[in-house]
Enzyme design. Structure first.
Site, mmCIF file in Angstrom:
data_model
loop_
_atom_site.group_PDB
_atom_site.id
_atom_site.type_symbol
_atom_site.label_atom_id
_atom_site.label_comp_id
_atom_site.label_asym_id
_atom_site.label_seq_id
_atom_site.Cartn_x
_atom_site.Cartn_y
_atom_site.Cartn_z
ATOM 1 N N HIS A 184 13.102 5.872 9.741
ATOM 2 C CA HIS A 184 14.057 6.726 9.034
ATOM 3 C C HIS A 184 15.390 6.003 8.833
ATOM 4 O O HIS A 184 16.082 6.236 7.843
ATOM 5 C CB HIS A 184 14.284 8.025 9.803
ATOM 6 N N ARG A 277 -2.175 11.185 5.058
ATOM 7 C CA ARG A 277 -2.764 10.641 6.274
ATOM 8 C C ARG A 277 -3.346 11.800 7.081
ATOM 9 O O ARG A 277 -2.599 12.631 7.593
ATOM 10 C CB ARG A 277 -1.708 9.911 7.096
ATOM 11 N N ARG A 313 -6.481 10.385 2.230
ATOM 12 C CA ARG A 313 -7.145 9.252 2.874
ATOM 13 C C ARG A 313 -7.994 9.761 4.030
ATOM 14 O O ARG A 313 -7.517 10.536 4.856
ATOM 15 C CB ARG A 313 -6.121 8.252 3.395
ATOM 16 N N GLU A 402 -6.049 -3.218 1.591
ATOM 17 C CA GLU A 402 -5.169 -3.654 2.676
ATOM 18 C C GLU A 402 -5.752 -4.840 3.440
ATOM 19 O O GLU A 402 -5.181 -5.275 4.441
ATOM 20 C CB GLU A 402 -4.885 -2.484 3.624
ATOM 21 N N ASN A 425 1.721 -2.505 3.908
ATOM 22 C CA ASN A 425 2.078 -2.749 5.312
ATOM 23 C C ASN A 425 0.978 -3.526 6.029
ATOM 24 O O ASN A 425 1.216 -4.566 6.643
ATOM 25 C CB ASN A 425 2.334 -1.424 6.031
ATOM 26 N N ASP A 426 -0.257 -3.011 5.971
ATOM 27 C CA ASP A 426 -1.361 -3.721 6.616
ATOM 28 C C ASP A 426 -1.719 -4.996 5.860
ATOM 29 O O ASP A 426 -2.074 -6.008 6.477
ATOM 30 C CB ASP A 426 -2.594 -2.811 6.707
ATOM 31 N N ARG A 436 2.549 -6.057 12.625
ATOM 32 C CA ARG A 436 3.609 -5.273 12.002
ATOM 33 C C ARG A 436 4.458 -4.505 13.010
ATOM 34 O O ARG A 436 5.520 -4.009 12.676
ATOM 35 C CB ARG A 436 3.011 -4.297 10.985
ATOM 36 N N CYS A 473 1.139 2.272 -1.824
ATOM 37 C CA CYS A 473 1.567 3.327 -0.904
ATOM 38 C C CYS A 473 2.120 2.761 0.391
ATOM 39 O O CYS A 473 2.278 3.477 1.373
ATOM 40 C CB CYS A 473 0.423 4.302 -0.615
#
Length: 524
Positions: A184, A277, A313, A402, A425-426, A436, A473
């Protein structure tokens, strides 16, 4: 002495250092309460009071700050957390503050085990925990002190309720010892235009009167406390439609993991859900949730987006993201083991039940449903998933890209499915062999890395050739500066945390497709 971290919001400023107070100490486990029922009965009202206070703060602000505060308020009033704490009072004779501490710890452990975005939400639970514990003890919760002059704010990490209440006229920059690019702190700093550096080890040990912060380079340097700041340019407004200055469409969608996330995303103007998710439905479960339990949980998330596109997902779990009812055994390298869709190959009935529940929830809420599978490596895996989705009555199926192998074979995969979505990210983690969650290699997970963007471009080109959408995403989608690069590479949608929508939308409206393509060419 210069410290290095991960720059998550650009800009260079200097000013006096203000350190955020540390978290509350662990509450004592004794003495045991005389009246267990009365002690357990204190927890619900304390949680309600915290939620009410956060809701009041939410009504006093707008936009990204309001969305984050509303989400935190919903977390504070979560009946599962309250019920778990009440059980600990009754079953173990714990004082209420200790019971809340331990119950929240169980939720945090589950989130951290889930990894990625879910792991970073553990900090949000800690913030809610501290606020409820403080209410029970009758003390002031830790948080950002009242600022009277422009300052550089330093903390171990910042909770959403802290970041959402920041005054950008008084906060020159943010520096945290922990956190990551999807925290955040990072999201709000970008939204407010505040320079920020996260994962800056050693910053809490500095005793200089001031700091110089370079959010572009990711560096923090001691200073004498003199204020040096460039004026911020006003952020343009966004009308809720993802498009470039010339009208070229790039849909702006939301990443959500709970009903509270979905409500915040709808309030922020998301055009749909690009990544739902579903792990939240499983994290605290000791046995597989029934199809009806899943249906109700999913419907609560989908309901704010009735009539709009949503991408759900399927379960992303495995030995790296353990679930109590899904024993996977130990693996020497869980991130490279049985996870994501691979879990379903030996347990197809688990996937089939989830797909049935998702289809029912979509019918209940009237959303435009798509499903996608995580951790797909080959076209054969993509075809296997798509077939099961269609057997469940779901017409539109896609997969996450990913794994580098999937990016390299994107054309073959797109021939089997209706769309793909890049989980940057992955993908970055696997491309650069950089965990990560590890601060020491966080710079390698920068979504603007050349190698990562080249893979994104390859996948987007394959999508254009097949006439099928290619979304992003991962964290790359939430960076306004990178959004135009992704649009220039040919990405058709961007999905992000609700707080990032307005900033990305405004940035895209300021450039046309030709400019985006020029930026993309330079970036790769």
């Amino acid at each position: 002495m210069q410290l290095s971290g991960v720059g998550v919001s650009p800009g260079r400023v200097a000013g006096p250092r203000v350190v955020v107070a540390a978290d509350l100490p662990e509450p004592a486990s004794s003495p045991a309460p005389d009246d267990l029922g009365a002690e357990a009965g204190r927890i619900g009202p304390a949680a309600d009071a915290v939620a009410a206070a956060l809701s009041d703060r939410a009504r006093s602000v707008s936009g990204d700050a309001r969305s984050l505060l509303e989400t935190t308020a919903a977390m504070a009033s979560d009946p599962a957390l309250v019920a778990a704490a009440e059980r600990l009072v009754r079953d173990r004779s714990l004082p209420a503050p200790r019971a809340v501490w331990e119950a929240a710890g169980e939720f945090m452990t589950a989130l951290q085990a889930a990894g990625g975005y879910m792991a970073e939400r553990a900090r949000d639970v800690a913030d809610v925990r501290d606020r409820i514990v403080a209410a029970l003890l009758g003390v002031t919760p830790p948080g950002v002190p009242e600022l009277t002059s422009p300052s550089v704010l330093v903390a171990r990490d910042l909770a959403p309720a802290d970041t959402a209440g920041l005054d950008p006229d008084l906060v020159l920059a943010l520096v945290t010892a922990e956190g990551g690019p999807t925290s955040h702190t990072a999201i709000l700093a970008r939204a407010l235009g505040i320079p920020a550096v996260v994962a800056c080890a050693g910053v809490l040990d500095l005793d200089s009167p001031g700091l110089t912060v370079d959010g572009s380079a990711g560096t923090v340097t001691p200073s004498d406390g003199t204020v040096q700041a460039r004026p911020r340019t006003a952020r343009a407004s966004w009308d809720g439609v993802g498009r470039l200055a010339d009208g070229h469409r790039v849909k702006l969608l939301a990443n959500v993991g709970s009903a509270a996330d979905a409500r915040a995303a709808a309030a922020a103007g998301a055009e749909g859900i690009g990544l739902f998710r579903t792990e939240f439905c499983y994290l605290a479960a000791t046995s597989e949730p029934t199809e009806e339990e899943q249906r109700a949980a999913y419907a609560a998330v989908l309901e704010p987006f009735a009539g709009k596109p949503v991408v759900v997902r399927t379960l992303d779990a495995g030995s790296d993201k353990p679930l109590a009812f899904l024993p996977m055994g130990e693996e020497p390298n869980p991130a490279l083991g049985v996870r994501g869709l691979r879990v379903a190959f030996d347990r197809p009935e688990l996937l089939d039940r989830q797909l049935a529940a998702i289809a029912s929830a979509a019918a209940d809420t009237g959303v435009e449903l798509s499903v996608m599978a995580p951790m797909v490596a080959t076209a054969a895996e993509a075809a296997w998933f798509a077939a099961r989705a269609r057997t469940a009555g779901i017409a539109r199926a896609g997969v996450m890209i990913e794994i580098p192998a999937a990016a390299l074979c994107a054309a073959d995969i797109l021939a089997e499915v209706d769309f793909v979505s890049l989980g940057t990210n992955d993908l970055a983690q696997y491309v650069f062999a950089a965990d990560r969650q590890l601060g020491a290699v966080a710079a390698l997970n920068d979504p603007g890395q050349q190698a990562l963007l080249r893979l994104v471009g390859m996948v987007a080109e394959a999508g254009q050739a097949e006439g099928k959408p290619v979304g992003v995403c991962g964290e790359a989608a939430a960076d306004p500066a990178l959004a135009s690069v992704l649009a220039g590479l040919g990405v058709t949608s961007l999905s992000m945390n609700a707080a990032a929508l307005a900033g990305v939308g405004a940035e895209l409206r300021s450039v046309d497709l030709a400019a985006c393509r020029e930026r993309a060419a330079k970036a790769v």
